[in-house]
Design an enzyme around this catalytic site. Structure first.
Site, mmCIF file in Angstrom:
data_model
loop_
_atom_site.group_PDB
_atom_site.id
_atom_site.type_symbol
_atom_site.label_atom_id
_atom_site.label_comp_id
_atom_site.label_asym_id
_atom_site.label_seq_id
_atom_site.Cartn_x
_atom_site.Cartn_y
_atom_site.Cartn_z
ATOM 1 N N SER A 138 53.382 37.610 40.891
ATOM 2 C CA SER A 138 53.233 38.989 40.406
ATOM 3 C C SER A 138 54.190 39.878 41.178
ATOM 4 C CB SER A 138 51.794 39.456 40.646
ATOM 5 O OG SER A 138 51.702 40.852 40.468
ATOM 6 N N TYR A 158 44.595 40.500 46.190
ATOM 7 C CA TYR A 158 45.455 39.924 45.145
ATOM 8 C C TYR A 158 46.939 39.937 45.549
ATOM 9 C CZ TYR A 158 47.443 39.321 40.423
ATOM 10 O OH TYR A 158 48.160 38.879 39.327
HETATM 11 N N1 NAP Z 1 48.110 40.271 33.272
HETATM 12 C C1 NAP Z 1 48.991 40.753 34.146
HETATM 13 O O1 NAP Z 1 49.378 41.945 34.092
HETATM 14 C C2 NAP Z 1 49.559 39.874 35.217
HETATM 15 C C3 NAP Z 1 50.560 40.418 36.042
HETATM 16 C C4 NAP Z 1 51.098 39.635 37.053
HETATM 17 C C5 NAP Z 1 50.659 38.335 37.210
HETATM 18 N N2 NAP Z 1 49.677 37.813 36.401
HETATM 19 C C6 NAP Z 1 49.256 36.422 36.623
HETATM 20 O O2 NAP Z 1 49.330 35.702 35.413
HETATM 21 C C7 NAP Z 1 48.364 34.630 35.415
HETATM 22 C C8 NAP Z 1 47.547 34.705 34.123
HETATM 23 O O3 NAP Z 1 46.829 35.922 34.125
HETATM 24 P P1 NAP Z 1 46.213 36.617 32.829
HETATM 25 O O4 NAP Z 1 46.559 38.052 32.918
HETATM 26 O O5 NAP Z 1 46.521 35.841 31.610
HETATM 27 O O6 NAP Z 1 44.649 36.518 33.196
HETATM 28 P P2 NAP Z 1 43.354 36.130 32.338
HETATM 29 O O7 NAP Z 1 43.486 36.537 30.919
HETATM 30 O O8 NAP Z 1 42.201 36.626 33.160
HETATM 31 O O9 NAP Z 1 43.390 34.529 32.394
HETATM 32 C C9 NAP Z 1 43.233 33.852 33.607
HETATM 33 C C10 NAP Z 1 42.995 32.398 33.314
HETATM 34 O O10 NAP Z 1 42.811 31.709 34.569
HETATM 35 C C11 NAP Z 1 41.643 30.923 34.446
HETATM 36 N N3 NAP Z 1 41.033 30.604 35.729
HETATM 37 C C12 NAP Z 1 40.522 31.446 36.664
HETATM 38 N N4 NAP Z 1 40.030 30.738 37.697
HETATM 39 C C13 NAP Z 1 40.255 29.430 37.414
HETATM 40 C C14 NAP Z 1 39.981 28.208 38.082
HETATM 41 N N5 NAP Z 1 39.352 28.186 39.270
HETATM 42 N N6 NAP Z 1 40.384 27.048 37.511
HETATM 43 C C15 NAP Z 1 41.003 27.062 36.311
HETATM 44 N N7 NAP Z 1 41.256 28.168 35.605
HETATM 45 C C16 NAP Z 1 40.892 29.339 36.159
HETATM 46 C C17 NAP Z 1 40.718 31.733 33.543
HETATM 47 O O11 NAP Z 1 39.677 30.919 33.054
HETATM 48 P P3 NAP Z 1 38.258 31.540 32.561
HETATM 49 O O12 NAP Z 1 38.453 32.013 31.148
HETATM 50 O O13 NAP Z 1 37.340 30.365 32.675
HETATM 51 O O14 NAP Z 1 37.891 32.650 33.501
HETATM 52 C C18 NAP Z 1 41.731 32.142 32.483
HETATM 53 O O15 NAP Z 1 41.957 31.086 31.594
HETATM 54 C C19 NAP Z 1 47.529 34.844 36.688
HETATM 55 O O16 NAP Z 1 47.997 33.974 37.704
HETATM 56 C C20 NAP Z 1 47.803 36.293 37.063
HETATM 57 O O17 NAP Z 1 47.628 36.539 38.437
HETATM 58 C C21 NAP Z 1 49.118 38.559 35.403
#
Ligand code: NAP
Length: 233
Positions: A138, A158
Site C-alpha cells: 500500500s 496497517y
Molecule cells: N482497497 C484499497 O484501497 C487498498 C489499498 C492499498 C492496499 N490494499 C491491499 O489490497 C489487498 C486486497 O484488499 P481489498 O481492498 O480487496 O480488501 P477486501 O475486499 O477486504 O478483501 C480482503 C480479502 O482478504 C481475505 N483475508 C483476510 N484475512 C485472511 C486470511 N487470514 N486468510 C485468507 N484470506 C484472508 C478476505 O477474506 P474474507 O472475505 O474471509 O474476510 C478477503 O477475501 C490487501 O492486502 C490490502 O491491504 C487495498
C-alpha cells in the site's frame, strides 16, 4: 498454460484480479479462507477454489497439497489477502490507540501470511520457468509517502505492516534470484477493507496486480510499483 494463485480472492481486488487473469487465459486458483464463499466466487469466474487461511500453517500446507495433487504447477503467487483494522465509525484508528495485540494480529495476516504462503509454495514456484510473487502492499506503507504524506493517515498498525511487507519483498527478491518478487500498491480502491470509501473502481485497483501477474518473471525484481509506475519506498 500459466497458473496463478491469488489469496483472499473471494471478494475485492483479489476477486477482480482473478476475473481478469481467468479472462487472460490463466488457470486461476482462487484462494479463500471460507470454503463456501470461495466456491461461489470460483464458480462465478471459472476459477478453481482453494481453501487457504494465510495465518494457519495447516491450512497453507493443505492448500499446497491440493495444488500439487491437481498437477497444475504454479507460476504466479499473488499474496493479496490483507486486513486493516478500523474504528466503529469505519474511519482509521487514532495512532495512540494502537495496541500490541492488534499489531500482532495485523502482522499475522499482512506480513507473516505472505512469508508463510511464499515459503510453502516455493517448491511449486521453482518448477516454473517464469515464476513471480506479487505482494499487495500500500502507498500507506511508503516511508516517503507514496500517493500522499505518510503523516496524513493516523493509524499505526496497517501502515507499519505494509512497510514490513515492502522489506520482506526486497529480502525475498534477493534470496530468490530465479523468481521475480514485486510489491504492488493498488491505490485507494472501493472495497470492504475501507468500508467502500475508496475512490478507484475494482478494475483500477486490480490493474497493477494483473499487469505484474501477466509479466511473469520478465522485468526487474524487488520493485514497488503501482498502475502508474514506481512508488517511492
Ligand atoms: N482497497 C484499497 O484501497 C487498498 C489499498 C492499498 C492496499 N490494499 C491491499 O489490497 C489487498 C486486497 O484488499 P481489498 O481492498 O480487496 O480488501 P477486501 O475486499 O477486504 O478483501 C480482503 C480479502 O482478504 C481475505 N483475508 C483476510 N484475512 C485472511 C486470511 N487470514 N486468510 C485468507 N484470506 C484472508 C478476505 O477474506 P474474507 O472475505 O474471509 O474476510 C478477503 O477475501 C490487501 O492486502 C490490502 O491491504 C487495498
Amino acid at each position: 498454460m500459466t497458473t496463478s494463485l491469488i489469496t483472499g480472492a473471494n471478494k475485492g481486488i483479489g476477486f477482480e484480479t482473478a476475473r481478469q487473469l481467468v479472462a487472460a487465459g490463466h488457470t486461476v486458483w482462487l484462494g479463500s479462507r471460507d470454503p463456501e464463499r470461495g466456491r461461489a466466487a470460483a464458480r462465478e469466474l471459472g476459477a478453481r477454489a482453494l481453501v487457504i487461511d494465510v495465518t494457519d500453517d495447516a491450512s497453507v500446507a493443505a492448500a499446497v497439497r491440493t495444488v500439487e495433487e491437481a498437477g497444475t504447477g504454479l507460476d504466479v503467487l499473488v499474496n493479496n489477502a490483507g486486513i486493516e483494522p478500523r474504528g466503529e465509525d469505519g474511519g482509521p484508528l487514532p495512532a495512540l490507540d494502537a495496541t500490541a495485540d492488534r499489531l500482532r494480529t495485523v502482522f499475522e495476516t499482512n506480513v507473516l501470511g505472505p512469508l508463510r504462503v511464499t515459503q510453502a509454495f516455493l517448491p511449486l514456484l521453482r518448477g516454473s520457468d517464469s515464476a513471480a510473487v506479487i505482494n499487495l502492499s500500500s502507498g500507506l506503507g511508503s516511508l516517503a509517502g507514496g500517493g500522499g504524506s505518510p503523516y496524513g493517515y493516523p493509524s499505526i498498525e496497517y501502515p507499519v505492516s505494509k512497510t514490513a511487507l515492502n522489506m520482506l519483498t526486497v529480502k525475498l527478491a534477493a534470496a530468490l534470484p530465479g523468481i521475480r518478487v514485486t510489491a504492488v500498491d493498488p491505490g485507494f480502491t472501493k472495497t470492504d477493507l475501507n468500508r467502500h470509501a475508496g475512490t478507484q473502481t475494482l478494475e483500477e485497483g486490480a490493474a497493477a496486480s494483473v499487469r505484474e501477474a501477466l509479466a511473469g518473471n520478465e522485468g526487474e525484481t524487488g520493485t514497488f510499483v503501482s498502475a502508474a509506475g514506481p512508488v517511492p519506498w
